[in-house]
Design a protein around this motif. Structure first.
Motif, mmCIF file in Angstrom:
data_model
loop_
_atom_site.group_PDB
_atom_site.id
_atom_site.type_symbol
_atom_site.label_atom_id
_atom_site.label_comp_id
_atom_site.label_asym_id
_atom_site.label_seq_id
_atom_site.Cartn_x
_atom_site.Cartn_y
_atom_site.Cartn_z
ATOM 1 N N MET A 47 -7.291 0.215 -5.505
ATOM 2 C CA MET A 47 -7.355 0.245 -4.038
ATOM 3 C C MET A 47 -8.505 1.101 -3.528
ATOM 4 S SD MET A 47 -3.241 0.827 -3.500
ATOM 5 C CE MET A 47 -3.501 1.617 -1.913
ATOM 6 N N ALA A 96 -7.931 -4.960 -1.380
ATOM 7 C CA ALA A 96 -6.820 -4.729 -0.462
ATOM 8 C C ALA A 96 -5.616 -5.507 -0.964
ATOM 9 C CB ALA A 96 -7.187 -5.175 0.949
ATOM 10 N N ILE A 127 0.838 -1.206 0.000
ATOM 11 C CA ILE A 127 0.000 0.000 0.000
ATOM 12 C C ILE A 127 0.872 1.254 0.000
ATOM 13 C CG2 ILE A 127 -1.684 1.327 1.331
ATOM 14 C CD1 ILE A 127 -2.742 -1.430 2.329
#
Length: 509
Positions: free
Chosen positions: A158, A185, A78
């Motif tokens: 995302m 995710a 991320i």
């Protein structure tokens, strides 16, 4: 129209154009889906075994020696996307982004990337449902992949960033919801798998190549019309001449010109008016043919690239190997885009010289000065040649090779880069300029036809003349021609007028 089936192996530039521009649907092959699933299992086994794998449990670039704990591997992905999504400039056109998404999906479909099938399917769903991430055009070095542009794509998967949906610019998560999709995710390796590739430069390059190919074909017809108006000598295009120097592309252009000029009552024979034409007419097969050679080279490289695995590391199922390597390096496409720029710049250069011959009374063989219907009072098409000269001069600057430049990055870990995305972006500008230069030549040649007699044109060039006249009326009185040039250039790039020309001349090379 049947869907394009993605298997990582058989995508063509034509199919990319159809998905990007004509909104053709995309479907993942069952075999590719099975490979992707098995590769993901391998990635998860590597992660759970604690083996050190770049980008799975290490940092990136200069941070590759920093080990990441298992509880932080998802956060690592991320953070990668968020930190790398810093491209700048105007957003890429939506059709380019569609091509970019398609190419990234096709690369992932090869089954070397370790991504989950659900992530790949979401990417394909975004293509099919018209969710187009906002991807700024500047910021890629063309090695380590197109990191910054592709990160903006990954942000939307995302549920972050921005995307266009049904013509509206929205937060990425909202665009997904409106399209009936849900964000995902990211897990281990997946952020890196999404952004480590050459898809931005290759998407831009593929669409630009397809338009270049159309432009090169219609350029032969425009040149043939100009040759008629200048009472040119088509004997220079005789088959025997070009068999003596057997470049296939040169032979193909000469064959085009013979077909395009068949039936003309305006062309002349050697010695009838002059013994030989200027190079911009006589050497059409040699010059236009050489541009076709560059396009053949570009096509070959693009076809390989759009069916390649270009991320790092790569996972090899049969061998049980995970290898850190450099397939993300864009040098092959950087060279191809620079070559495309040179070839299309030269197509424009010779076109501008033909325009000069049409408007210059010292060169046109009796046509009115600047094709004016009232020379002196009316300037006619004088300034169109100025515009053409300006565009070809600009192209000479843009054609400077980007691929010879490199600036080290990531604390010199990534010490040689391709600048391939810059080359591709400049290629777009070169081709757009070339289209306008050819549009100017066509407008001037059509105007010259009013003086020499359009009834004497060959059937194929008359078809091109008629297509133009449906949009651009004769310049009997001075008027602004800006919009005429723009509309004509757009039509040339679309390829729509080739249909009428080929109906008269037969299929063109």
């Amino acid at each position: 129209m049947t869907p394009v089936i993605l298997d990582g192996r058989n995508l063509t530039p034509e199919a990319v154009m159809e998905v990007a521009v004509e909104l053709r649907e995309v479907v993942l092959s069952g075999e590719a889906g099975e490979r992707v699933g098995r590769c993901r299992e391998m990635a998860e086994e590597l992660a759970s075994a604690g083996k050190v794998v770049y980008g799975v449990n290490t940092g990136f670039g200069k941070f590759s020696d920093v080990l990441i704990s298992p509880q932080d591997t998802a956060r690592l992905q991320i953070n990668l996307i968020r930190s790398h999504a810093c491209a700048v400039g105007r957003p890429l056109p939506e059709e380019t982004v569609r091509a970019l998404m398609l190419l990234r999906a096709n690369a992932l479909a090869k089954g070397y990337s370790g991504i989950r099938l659900a992530v790949l399917q979401l990417l394909i769903d975004c293509v099919n449902r018209g969710v187009h991430p906002v991807v700024p055009e500047q910021g890629s070095l063309g090695a380590s992949g197109d990191l910054a542009p592709l990160s903006h794509l990954a942000l939307v998967l995302m549920g972050e960033g921005e995307a266009y949906y049904l013509g509206e610019r929205l937060p990425g998560g909202e665009a997904l919801v409106r399209a009936g999709l849900r964000p995902i995710a990211l897990q281990a390796k997946e952020g890196l798998a999404l952004i480590n590739g050459t898809q931005a430069m290759t998407a831009i390059g593929t669409l630009t190549f397809m338009r270049s190919r159309r432009l090169a074909r219609i350029a032969d017809a425009i040149a043939a019309l100009t040759l008629e108006c200048l009472r040119g000598i088509p004997e220079a295009f005789a088959e025997e001449v070009h068999r003596a120097r057997p470049y296939p592309e040169q032979i193909g252009v000469a064959k085009n010109l013979r077909a395009l000029l068949k039936g003309s009552r305006l062309t002349t024979r050697q010695g009838e008016i002059r013994v030989q034409d200027a190079y911009s007419l006589r050497c059409l097969p040699q010059v236009h043919g050489a541009t076709r050679q560059t396009l053949e080279y570009v096509r070959d490289k693009l076809t390989i690239e759009i069916n390649s695995a270009t991320d790092n590391p790569l996972l090899f199922l049969e061998e049980g190997m995970v290898v850190s390597s450099g397939n993300f390096h864009g040098q092959p496409i950087a060279f191809a885009m620079d070559f495309l720029k040179i070839g299309m710049s030269e197509l424009a250069n010779i076109s501008e010289r033909r325009t000069e011959r049409l408007v210059n009374p010292a060169l046109s063989g009796g046509l009115p000065s600047f094709l004016s219907h009232a020379p002196g009072i009316a300037s006619g098409l004088m300034i169109t040649q100025y515009v053409s000269a300006s565009l070809v001069s600009e192209n000479k600057v843009l054609a400077h090779p980007s691929s010879v430049d490199s600036i080290p990055s990531s604390a010199n870990q990534e010490d040689h880069v391709s600048m391939g995305t810059t080359a591709a972006r400049h290629a777009v500008q070169v081709v757009d300029n070339a289209a306008k230069v050819l549009a100017i030549e066509l407008i001037c040649a059509a105007e010259a036809s009013e003086f020499v007699g359009a009834d004497g044109l060959a059937p194929a060039t008359r078809a091109l003349y008629d297509q133009l006249r449906a949009r651009v009326r004769p310049v009997v009185d001075d008027r602004s021609l800006s919009q005429d040039i723009e509309r004509t250039a757009a039509a040339l790039l679309s390829g729509e007028w080739l249909v009428a020309v080929e109906a008269a001349a037969g299929p063109l090379y």
